[in-house]
Structures are given as C-alpha cells and as structure tokens.
Design a protein around this motif. Structure first.
Motif, PDB file in Angstrom:
ATOM      1  N   ASN A 180       0.811  -1.226   0.000  1.00  0.00           N
ATOM      2  CA  ASN A 180       0.000   0.000   0.000  1.00  0.00           C
ATOM      3  C   ASN A 180       0.840   1.268   0.000  1.00  0.00           C
ATOM      4  OD1 ASN A 180      -2.498   1.335  -0.034  1.00  0.00           O
ATOM      5  ND2 ASN A 180      -2.571   1.501   2.206  1.00  0.00           N
ATOM      6  N   GLY A 181       1.931   1.238  -0.774  1.00  0.00           N
ATOM      7  CA  GLY A 181       2.743   2.435  -0.939  1.00  0.00           C
ATOM      8  C   GLY A 181       3.635   2.778   0.224  1.00  0.00           C
ATOM      9  N   THR A 182       3.794   1.865   1.159  1.00  0.00           N
ATOM     10  CA  THR A 182       4.662   2.117   2.318  1.00  0.00           C
ATOM     11  C   THR A 182       6.116   2.164   1.874  1.00  0.00           C
ATOM     12  OG1 THR A 182       3.124   0.934   3.767  1.00  0.00           O
ATOM     13  CG2 THR A 182       5.363   1.259   4.581  1.00  0.00           C
ATOM     14  N   GLU A 183       6.859   3.109   2.414  1.00  0.00           N
ATOM     15  CA  GLU A 183       8.285   3.176   2.141  1.00  0.00           C
ATOM     16  C   GLU A 183       8.996   1.975   2.786  1.00  0.00           C
ATOM     17  OE1 GLU A 183      10.046   5.209   0.302  1.00  0.00           O
ATOM     18  OE2 GLU A 183       8.301   6.435  -0.282  1.00  0.00           O
ATOM     19  N   SER A 184       9.975   1.449   2.078  1.00  0.00           N
ATOM     20  CA  SER A 184      10.689   0.277   2.568  1.00  0.00           C
ATOM     21  C   SER A 184      11.348   0.549   3.915  1.00  0.00           C
ATOM     22  CB  SER A 184      11.743  -0.155   1.548  1.00  0.00           C
ATOM     23  OG  SER A 184      12.476  -1.255   2.017  1.00  0.00           O
ATOM     24  N   THR A 185      11.942   1.735   4.071  1.00  0.00           N
ATOM     25  CA  THR A 185      12.621   2.053   5.340  1.00  0.00           C
ATOM     26  C   THR A 185      11.633   2.142   6.495  1.00  0.00           C
ATOM     27  OG1 THR A 185      12.485   4.397   4.743  1.00  0.00           O
ATOM     28  CG2 THR A 185      14.549   3.243   4.245  1.00  0.00           C
ATOM     29  N   ASP A 186      10.401   2.642   6.219  1.00  0.00           N
ATOM     30  CA  ASP A 186       9.389   2.718   7.277  1.00  0.00           C
ATOM     31  C   ASP A 186       9.002   1.314   7.746  1.00  0.00           C
ATOM     32  OD1 ASP A 186       9.426   5.444   7.076  1.00  0.00           O
ATOM     33  OD2 ASP A 186       7.637   5.569   5.795  1.00  0.00           O
ATOM     34  N   LEU A 187       8.849   0.396   6.782  1.00  0.00           N
ATOM     35  CA  LEU A 187       8.500  -0.984   7.140  1.00  0.00           C
ATOM     36  C   LEU A 187       9.615  -1.619   7.963  1.00  0.00           C
ATOM     37  CD1 LEU A 187       6.913  -3.643   6.977  1.00  0.00           C
ATOM     38  CD2 LEU A 187       7.967  -4.030   4.728  1.00  0.00           C
TER      39      LEU A 187
END
Length: 716
Positions: free
Chosen positions: A354-361
């Motif tokens: 859902n468009g989440t940034e990889s670093t945020d995950l």
C-alpha cells in the motif's frame, strides 16, 4: 544446615572414554571367563538348542571315561573307530557350547565396557535441598539456610538449587532459571547446552555440570537413581528381555531339536534290522550336526549387539523389543521444525504494501522485534542491520513482548501510537479492533500472505495504529524455513524400503504443503495438535502399520507412548522421556532414520544367519549319514560327495566344523549384516543367494579341509 557453597565431589564428571567395538583376539580372550561361567545348566536351559549340546557333551564325556572299563569304543555301523574318538567328540562338543557362550559373553562385554565408561563419568555430589520451597520467592532470599544432603537421599519432588560449577545431583526439571550445562558425561559432546524453565528443554540429568548462572530443579527420579544409573543397567544387559520374535525363533529351534532327537533315537532300532548298531557318540554327533546350532548359538548375541549399535550412536533403547519394532516400522512421523528443517526460521526480506516506504517498514519491524526474543525476532533485527537500519525507540517507549497467546510483539509509544508484528490472523484481528483496513489493502495483504505461504515461507504482518486510532498494514516480513540438505535422498531410500514418511507441523496447510514437497515426504499433517497426532498414529496402527515418531515436549508424551517406536529427545521434558521407549542422548531428531536402519539390520542379520545355519546342515548330512551306514549299506558311498577319508574322520570333521563356524560368525553377528535400502523381496533374494547358497558351499569346503588334516592322524 549451611548456606550455599560449592559441593564436595568425590569424582569429576567428564567425557566417557571411547569403547573399542571391533572383535579382536583380546575381546575374545576377555570373554572366555564369562563363557565358562555360562556353562551352568540353569543358565544354559534358557537356550534350548545349546542346552541339548551341553547335555550331549556331558553324556559323551561320561562314555569316554567309562570306555576303558567296558572294552573300548563301540563300532559305528559296523565300522571301527579310533580309541580316542569319544574323547575327541566330547571335546569338540564342549568347544561348541563354549564358543556359543563366547558369542554372548563378548556381546555383553561390549555393553559392560560402555557401562564402565558411564560409571566412571558419574559424580558423587552433595545436594542443596530447599525445604518448603516457595516458587514466588528467590531461594537465595529465603532467609533460612539450605540443607546439605547426599544426592542418594533425594526424594521425588524435592527441590534443589544448583549454581555454576556444581554438579546436578539428580534427574529433574528446571522450575526456575536458565543455565549453560555441560552434558559431555552423557552425550560425549563437548559443546555446552542451554537448559531453562518453562519449555521443552527444561529437563536436566543427574551427573551433568552447570557451567553458568543458577537453576532451581525439582527432582523427578526416585531413591537417588539417575538416568545415568538406568543407562548403566540397560547397557549391561541386566534389564534386557527377549523380544517376541526371539522367543518365537527359540520355540522353532527347540521344536526342530525335539524332532531331530526323535529321529536320532529311532536310528539304532532301524539299523538293528541289518544287524548293525550305531554308537552313542556317533548318534550324539549326528544330533548336534542336525539341529540348528549355529543360529542357536548366535541368537542372543545378535539381539544384544543390536542394542549396542544403538548405544554407539548415543541412543538408549529401553527394551530389545523397541529395537526390533524399529526394523518393522512402515510409517515414520517426523516433526518439521528441527527434524526436516533447521528449526530457526530466518527473515529473508521485507515486502512493503500500500505504498509504504521500505525504510518505514523495516524500522517498524525492528522496533516491534525488541520485545521478541525468539530466533525469528532476532533474525529480523540482524537482517535490518545488514541493510543499514538501526532505529532507536523514542524515550518512554514500552516494548510489548511476544507471547504464544497473542502471537504478536510490538512497541507502544509515548504519544499513544502502537506498532505490532505477528501472525497474519493475529494482526488482522488487531486491526479490526479499530475499524479494520481498506478492502483493497486487505486483498493485497491476503494475496501476499498466500503467495509466501504456498512457497513454503512464513509471513509476518507489520501494522501501525496512529495516535488518532487509525490503523495501517505497512507490509510483510518473509521468514524462510530451510530444509536440511540430503533429506530428500534419505526419504527416497525410506520409500524404497516400503516406509511411508509423514511430516507433522503446526504450520498452516500452505506452508506445510510447500515444505513437504521440497523435503520429499509422502504426506503431511498441518496445524497438528496432540490429539491430532494420537489420532493419526491410531489410524495407522489400525491399518496394520507399525509407527515410529520423535518428540521432546510434554504435549508429545501421549503420542510417544502410543507409537510402536517412540524416540524422546534427551533435551526434552521428563514426561517425554518416560513416555518413549528410546532416548536420543544427542537430541537429533533425524537420527530416527538411522534407528530404523539399525532395527532392520538386526532383523536382516538374524534372518541371514538363520538361513546360513539351516543351509549348512545340508552339507553336514552328506558328511555324516553316508559315513554312519556305509559299512552296512555300501551303496551309500555314492552319497559321499566330499569323498571323505573314513567314517570316523567324516563324523569328527563335521563336529569340528560345527564348532568352528560359530567363532567365525561371531564378528558378523556383532557387527550385523550390512543393510542396503531395498524392498523385502529384494533383501530376501539376496539373503538366499549369499547366505543360503553360501551356507551350503562353506561346509563342503570346510569339512573337506578338516578331513584332510584329520586323515593325517594315526587311527583315522
């Protein structure tokens, strides 16, 4: 009474010295005293075939002593025999009995050597018993001193404290603490193991040493007897009982012996019609060569050696029946984790949704793993660090630990926001508490979860709940369970042996199917509960199958008890070890495959030597029968295929060969016939060819060679 101090020890626990396994002249010599002690008729009667041989030896010895007073040795079928004939027959009959006892004595000696090694590894310790133990309080803070008692005085359910450097005084379960334990005295492995309370690795063994920290142990052994003591008693053979197949074979051999006794007793009356008599020494020699003395002599040694081969592989069989049952197993139940796979699932990737940034995950996955001490949680932190992500939680944040009930871990932030990571169903339930997530996102999440699961991986969802209550799924952490190398080939070998393999796992069916396909097992049971395992075993047994399985937890105990071969891990709980009929001291579940091989080797060895024993009687018939009556019926000389020198030398040669072949086969009986994975018909054909044909040919060669030597003696 005293405070906690280091115990006094009369012996230091250590690694048992290796025990030599080969059959050497020294081991044969060492077994001779035991072989002579076993001549006691009260012991010999347990082996009917050899008891008959001993009775014959006693009778011929008495005749040999009496012959000088009775006018010399009697003729045999009208043919004179040498004066020393009865003494020679008696001597070789005694040798036959002693050689038979020697096989069993050497087999027992190997077990006693192993037992002596274990006995030397034991430690006599002082136990530090906590009277009136209160689980809610630290034993060191009880205020009252701890009682010093000899380890032999410990009773069931006593509680003891063991600190670093001390020897655990008895078998038990850790009820508090975690420690590194040296189990080299039991397993021979120098690497320490971790034991802790509250899990399947809580059991500890008396005589092992705590290397670090402190543990509180509840004693599970009675009267100071430890697992090592039971091992010593079992490997010495004191508790060994004959298996049903051994008993059945004993009955068959005894029946054959009785039949041949009747046959031999009728020979003299029949010979009397031709005005001929057959001397008692010749009749006894005929009887001994007719009955299956070879397998009768080696049967007990084969069974003892089967248990000994398991001990060599650090597996303790509680009974010979368990080893035998392993050879007949047709269904093998194997736990996935630690048996088929390496056990610790490792993080393989982070998949945003859902468009989440990889670093945020990645940051969210790491922060939510701070409260997850499992290998999976640690692998997530390690993978993130390898990618250069090392987030620090804000001051005041609280880690939420992983529990088996919630199946989640996470972190709560000071501003009210929350992060959770865990099983997909648990995370989706958590998001539903605050209104759930968008349908399109849910479809994407379920699709990704399904794709990872069907590929054999384990998906963990990572979600965040904002301070205002809104919930979002950030992505998926992909965990991989790696199948051990070479298992597919081993399962193929088991399939060739007619053994069906079933993987048992608590994973979902998608993951279970993928792992099963990669490992090459025949079937799988997913999301298995203890009740499911029991039901599966009973279904297999009702279908006529023998079932083997491994286990280490208390929840495995019912299934281990139900299985025909239940192999408990030494690292497991006391309940599991009590329920199984074998204990793997190395706690290597894949060893179950080797156990089945050893069981089959035992059965094949017994079958091969039984075939050889019966087959070599055929050649002895051709040696003795013509020799007995050739003086009365000259036409019988046509049956003297070996062209033996004289009736007396033929009879004596057969008796000598009958004794010597037992010694020659002792190494094979103890080592076992080499087992190759194949179907039962293929194994039967091979045994008939090698040991059946060989059992016919070998006596022809051996008896002829002995006859040539005897013919050089005066009077023959």
């Amino acid at each position: 009474m005293s405070t906690l101090t280091k115990p006094r020890e009369s012996e230091q626990a250590g690694t048992p010295a290796p025990v030599r396994r080969g059959v050497t002249a020294g081991s044969l010599a060492a077994g001779l005293p035991g072989a002579f002690r076993k001549l006691d008729p009260r012991l010999m009667v347990r082996t009917p075939v050899m008891f008959i041989v001993e009775a014959g030896a006693v009778l011929i010895t008495a005749i040999a002593v009496a012959e000088p007073f009775l006018g010399g040795p009697a003729d045999s079928g009208g043919t004179a025999v040498p004066g020393a004939f009865s003494w020679l027959i008696a001597g070789w009959l005694w040798a036959t009995v002693i050689f038979a006892n020697l096989a069993e004595s050497v087999a027992e000696g190997r077990g006693k050597a192993q037992a002596a090694s274990l006995r030397n590894s034991r430690a006599t310790t002082t136990a530090y018993r906590v009277d009136g133990y209160d689980a809610a309080r630290d034993p060191a803070a009880l205020g009252a001193p701890v009682a010093e008692v000899p380890s032999a005085d410990l009773a069931l359910d006593d509680v003891v404290v063991v600190e670093a450097g001390q020897v655990i005084p008895g078998d038990g379960d850790i009820i508090d603490g975690i420690a590194s334990v040296d189990e080299s005295a039991i397993t021979g492995e120098s690497a320490p193991v971790v034991r802790e309370s509250g899990g399947d690795r809580s059991a500890v063994t008396g005589g092992t040493r705590v290397l670090s920290d402190r543990i509180v142990v509840r004693i599970t052994s009675r009267h100071g007897e430890t697992f090592v003591d039971r091992m010593i008693r079992l490997v010495e053979g004191a508790a060994r009982q004959k298996t049903p197949n051994e008993i059945a074979l004993d009955i068959l051999l005894a029946t054959l012996s009785l039949v041949f006794i009747v046959v031999v007793l009728t020979l003299n009356p029949l010979a009397g019609y031709s005005s001929a008599t057959v001397s008692i020494p010749v009749l006894v020699a005929l009887l001994v060569c007719l009955i299956p003395t070879t397998i009768g002599a080696l049967l007990s040694a084969i069974g003892i050696a089967g248990m000994d081969r398991l001990v060599q592989r650090n597996v303790l069989a509680m009974s010979g029946r368990a080893v035998e049952a392993a050879g007949d197993v047709t269904t093998l139940l194997l736990d996935k984790t630690g048996t088929i796979t390496y056990g610790n699932r490792q993080a393989a990737g982070f998949i945003p949704i859902n468009g989440t940034e990889s670093t945020d995950l990645i940051d969210a996955a790491v922060l939510s793993s701070f409260g997850d001490p499992t290998p999976e949680g640690k692998s997530i932190v390690d993978l993130a660090a390898a990618k250069g992500c090392r987030p620090e939680p804000p001051a005041g944040s609280v880690s939420v630990p992983f529990t088996a009930q919630t199946r989640m871990s996470g972190m709560d932030f000071p501003d009210g926001a929350k992060i959770r990571k865990g099983a997909s169903s648990a995370i989706l339930d958590w998001t539903a508490e605050s209104g759930g997530i968008d349908v399109d996102v849910l479809i994407a999440v379920e699709d990704r979860v399904k794709r990872i699961s069907t590929g054999g991986g384990t998906p963990l969802l990572v979600a965040v709940r904002d301070a205002d209550g809104g919930t979002r799924v950030l992505g998926v952490v992909h965990l991989k369970d790696v199948v051990k190398e070479g298992l597919k080939d081993r399962f193929a070998q088991l399939r060739a042996m007619g053994i069906r393999t079933v993987m048992i796992t608590g994973d979902n069916p998608y993951t279970a199917r993928a792992i099963a396909a990669e490992a090459g097992v025949d079937d799988f049971l997913a999301e298995a509960t203890p009740e499911d395992k029991m039901a599966l075993i009973r279904r297999e047994q009702e279908g006529g199958h023998l079932v083997a399985m491994t286990g280490d937890g208390t929840n495995d105990a019912p299934a281990l008890a139900q299985a025909d071969v239940g192999v408990a891990m030494n690292t497991g709980t006391s309940a599991a070890k009590e329920a199984g009929n074998m204990v793997d001291l190395d706690s290597d579940p894949t060893k179950l495959i080797d156990i089945v091989g050893i069981g089959k080797q035992l059965l094949i060895t017994r079958g091969a030597l039984t075939t050889f024993s019966i087959a070599n009687d055929i050649a002895k018939y051709f040696a003795i029968i013509p020799a007995m009556f050739v003086g009365v019926f000259p036409g019988l000389s046509a049956l003297n295929l070996m062209q033996l020198h004289s009736p007396a030398s033929a009879i004596l040669s057969a008796v000598i060969f009958n004794a010597v072949i037992i010694v020659a086969l002792i190494p094979l009986a103890l080592r076992g016939v080499k087992y190759r994975a194949a179907g039962s018909s293929s194994i039967l054909s091979r045994n008939l060819l090698v040991y059946g044909v060989g059992g016919v040919i070998a006596p022809f060669i051996g008896i002829k060679a002995i006859d040539l030597l005897i013919s050089l003696l005066p009077g023959f």
